[in-house]
Design an enzyme around this catalytic site. Structure first.
Site, PDB file in Angstrom:
ATOM      1  N   TYR A  79       0.867  -1.185   0.000  1.00  0.00           N
ATOM      2  CA  TYR A  79       0.000   0.000   0.000  1.00  0.00           C
ATOM      3  C   TYR A  79       0.898   1.228   0.000  1.00  0.00           C
ATOM      4  CZ  TYR A  79      -3.908   2.889   1.725  1.00  0.00           C
ATOM      5  OH  TYR A  79      -4.864   3.855   1.877  1.00  0.00           O
ATOM      6  N   ARG A 120      -5.818  10.538 -11.045  1.00  0.00           N
ATOM      7  CA  ARG A 120      -5.133  11.256  -9.944  1.00  0.00           C
ATOM      8  C   ARG A 120      -4.672  10.225  -8.925  1.00  0.00           C
ATOM      9  NH1 ARG A 120      -6.870  12.202  -4.494  1.00  0.00           N
ATOM     10  NH2 ARG A 120      -5.511  10.427  -4.601  1.00  0.00           N
ATOM     11  N   LYS A 162      -5.836  -1.413  -2.289  1.00  0.00           N
ATOM     12  CA  LYS A 162      -6.930  -1.090  -1.357  1.00  0.00           C
ATOM     13  C   LYS A 162      -7.693  -2.362  -0.999  1.00  0.00           C
ATOM     14  CE  LYS A 162      -6.698   3.533  -1.358  1.00  0.00           C
ATOM     15  NZ  LYS A 162      -6.744   4.473  -0.238  1.00  0.00           N
ATOM     16  N   GLU A 164     -11.991   5.583  -6.342  1.00  0.00           N
ATOM     17  CA  GLU A 164     -10.649   5.848  -5.828  1.00  0.00           C
ATOM     18  C   GLU A 164      -9.811   6.602  -6.851  1.00  0.00           C
ATOM     19  OE1 GLU A 164      -9.819   4.468  -2.531  1.00  0.00           O
ATOM     20  OE2 GLU A 164      -8.297   6.004  -2.836  1.00  0.00           O
ATOM     21  N   ASP A 165      -9.198   7.680  -6.410  1.00  0.00           N
ATOM     22  CA  ASP A 165      -8.194   8.405  -7.184  1.00  0.00           C
ATOM     23  C   ASP A 165      -8.686   8.879  -8.557  1.00  0.00           C
ATOM     24  OD1 ASP A 165      -6.818   7.918  -4.916  1.00  0.00           O
ATOM     25  OD2 ASP A 165      -5.060   7.028  -5.851  1.00  0.00           O
ATOM     26  N   ASP A 186     -13.467   7.342  -1.615  1.00  0.00           N
ATOM     27  CA  ASP A 186     -12.532   7.192  -0.501  1.00  0.00           C
ATOM     28  C   ASP A 186     -11.701   8.448  -0.291  1.00  0.00           C
ATOM     29  OD1 ASP A 186     -11.233   5.687   1.487  1.00  0.00           O
ATOM     30  OD2 ASP A 186      -9.594   5.261   0.105  1.00  0.00           O
ATOM     31  N   ASP A 187     -11.315   9.117  -1.376  1.00  0.00           N
ATOM     32  CA  ASP A 187     -10.437  10.284  -1.243  1.00  0.00           C
ATOM     33  C   ASP A 187     -11.193  11.469  -0.660  1.00  0.00           C
ATOM     34  OD1 ASP A 187      -8.116   9.049  -2.617  1.00  0.00           O
ATOM     35  OD2 ASP A 187      -9.630   8.883  -4.178  1.00  0.00           O
ATOM     36  N   ASN A 212       0.220  12.087  -0.173  1.00  0.00           N
ATOM     37  CA  ASN A 212       0.906  10.819  -0.419  1.00  0.00           C
ATOM     38  C   ASN A 212       1.502  10.813  -1.818  1.00  0.00           C
ATOM     39  OD1 ASN A 212       0.048   9.567   2.017  1.00  0.00           O
ATOM     40  ND2 ASN A 212      -1.979   9.361   1.127  1.00  0.00           N
TER      41      ASN A 212
END
Ligand SMILES: O=C([O-])CC(=O)C(=O)O
Ligand SMILES: [Mg+2]
Length: 558
Positions: free
Chosen positions: A101, A154, A172, A243-244, A266-267, A411
């Site tokens: 991760y 992203r 994830k 996600e992303d 999630d972000d 991150n």
């Protein structure tokens, strides 16, 4: 070791069985199973236990020379034998989380096409869009309970990685199993390949994705509608985690689908929920409330705005009016303090912008000036700009606040707004620090200060387990807030008056269970899941927790 569960009927045999990662046991197939499943001669003689296999795998892991090599090695085990992979990861969770991760997964996404070995999950490629139902049908897993999907635009703070983004759904979902107990048989990573605007990838002969610029917004929106409709046909009860996605799509997609699909981003929401939980813990440790804080966010994208909105909701829950709560939250972006007269804002940003008169008499409106004027008690970085929390910014903040709360959340590690060591140095050990990527404890004046990793990994496996166990049809804001509260309760600094702002990652499985219970109970309360009593709920959660142990197999169907 085998479990006491009933033997599992397995309709496969021979080399095909050894090639099924969910069922393969490798050298741990027993003598009887080797006869029954035509495996004689396909494996070395010794019948091993999973403990033997874990030991060998761990020795090999230790021989790898870099984190990326360790990542590649673990992924290879995952593609060979998932039970062994999860047993190995569970036994070395703290050591291996940064490998499977954040932060190593970032490098694995950047190098995806170079390190590619085996297929996993689904790639839904724009040119194949008319075969969407067929693609989902080719996934042999029937009972998918959790999907993590990205379009790779992203990835962490690393921008557009095209199909390299697939590393994220895979990583994830590994945490869904390792931390949230969801069986790998029920998870599905999906990458939507709608092109990439990353020229280096388009020019790279090794790149394995669709060699095309990202499709237009109109084409993209139609494709997403097609995708969501197909998922609903194939796995109507699955939880979908976005996600992303790029900022321009993240919030609009969530708003478009959250009432028709059991989904969350999630972000935006997972990050908001873990940050609010960590902030609650920091406030409790300072014997204050969230409503007492003045908060500056650096980064006004979907993550920053998502956290800010959730903080405002939490302040209101403490009795403050929405208007007053909004006055306490300041967003700083590339043009400085976000004000209503800047015309580039999207709706979700405009709601958080201040009247320009707020800053009218300030010298300028950059981060330095904002911090000097606002005198924040909390500073949160979600902008992906390494080092933007400068010594000057931090010292100015500390002049007005004894124990400043500072969270550089971007991150992977390379994008962090500041490193904890500097933050503690500049505040003489007084700052309460949490980061997005993992950092070693900082030794300050002979005292070792643990650094909490304020990463959505504390939240999403518990949310998923709660949603799946309650069979919830939606993810409500209150469910996310109850996850934050459950997390804050576990903070060592709150419980014991010392230690980190978040519990150790080694306890993440237990924490995920506690979060799952609160999330599931809240789902029932909110009317998005059938009501049961607490005991039934606990049983449902326990039933959904898979252990990485080999089952005994039987050949005959009766
Ligand atoms: O993956 C992580 O470490 C946290 C996250 O969702 C992101 O940064 O996009
Ligand atoms: Mg993310």
């Amino acid at each position: 070791m085998t479990t006491s569960k009933r033997p599992l009927y397995i309709p496969y045999a021979g080399p095909a069985l050894l090639e099924m990662p969910l069922l393969n046991k490798g050298s741990a197939f027993t003598g009887e199973e080797r006869v029954a499943f035509n495996l004689i001669g396909l494996l070395p003689q010794d019948r091993e236990t999973i403990e033997d296999q874990v030991e060998r795998a761990y020795r090999q892991y230790q021989q790898c020379n870099s984190d990326l090599e360790r990542h590649i090695y673990l992924r290879a085990i995952q593609d060979d034998n998932e039970t062994l992979y999860f047993r190995l990861v569970s036994e070395h969770l703290e050591e291996m989380l940064p490998i499977i991760y954040t932060p190593t997964v970032g490098k694995a996404c950047q190098e995806f096409s170079n390190i590619y070995r085996n297929h996993r999950g689904l790639f839904i490629n724009y040119p194949d869009r008319d075969y969407m139902d067929d693609i989902l049908r080719s996934a042999t897993k029937e009972k998918i309970k959790v999907i993590v999907v990205t379009d790779g635009e992203r990835i962490l703070g690393l921008g557009d990685q095209g199909i390299g983004g697939m590393g994220i759904p895979i990583g994830k979902l590994a945490l869904y199993t390792a931390c949230g107990g969801i069986s790998p048989a029920y998870t599905m990573p999906i990458t939507l390949d709608v092109g990439t605007n990353n020229q280096a990838l388009l020019d790279d002969p090794m790149y394995m994705g669709w060699r095309h610029k990202r499709v237009s917004q109109e084409e993209y929106d139609a494709f997403m509608d097609q995708f969501v409709a197909a998922v609903k046909r194939r796995w109507p009860n699955a939880l979908v985690q976005f996600e992303d996605f790029a900022q321009a799509n993240a919030v609009p997609l969530l708003e478009r689908y959250r009432d028709e699909l059991c989904c969350f981003n999630d972000d935006v929401q997972g990050t908001a929920s873990v940050v609010v939980g960590t902030l609650m813990a920091a406030c409790q440790a300072r014997q204050q409330t969230l409503a007492d804080q003045r908060i500056v966010f650096v980064g006004g994208g979907s993550a920053g705005c998502g956290i800010a909105e959730q903080v405002i909701v939490a302040m209101q829950a403490q009795g403050m009016s929405e208007e007053k709560a909004r006055e306490r939250v300041y967003m700083v972006d590339r043009d400085g303090l976000m004000t209503t007269d800047q015309d580039w804002h999207r709706d979700f940003q405009r709601r958080l912008a201040h009247d320009p008169s707020v800053a009218a008499e300030w010298q300028g409106q950059g981060l330095d000036e904002t911090v000097a004027q606002v005198k924040p008690t909390v500073l949160i970085g979600v902008c992906g700009q390494k080092g933007i929390f400068t010594e000057r910014v931090v010292r100015t903040m500390h002049e007005h606040c004894e124990n400043p709360v500072i969270f550089p959340l971007s991150n992977p590690t390379s994008q962090a707004e500041a490193v904890p060591e500097d933050l503690l140095e500049w505040t003489n050990g007084a700052a309460l620090v949490a980061t997005g990527s993992p950092f070693e404890p900082v030794v300050h004046n002979g005292r070792s200060i643990p650094i909490a990793q304020c990463n959505n990994a504390y939240i999403f496996p518990g949310i998923g387990l709660g949603v799946v166990s309650a069979n919830a049809s939606k993810v409500t804001d209150e469910m996310l807030m109850s996850a934050s509260r459950a997390l804050a309760r576990e903070a060592p600094l709150v419980k014991e008056g010392k230690g980190a702002l978040l519990p150790a990652l080694s306890r993440i499985r237990e924490i995920s269970m506690a979060i799952a219970f609160e999330v599931a109970a809240q789902a029932q309360h909110d009317g998005v899941a059938l009501k049961t009593d607490g005991n039934r709920l606990r049983e449902a959660i326990a039933r959904n927790c898979w252990e990485p142990e080999y089952r005994t197999y039987r050949r005959s169907a009766i």
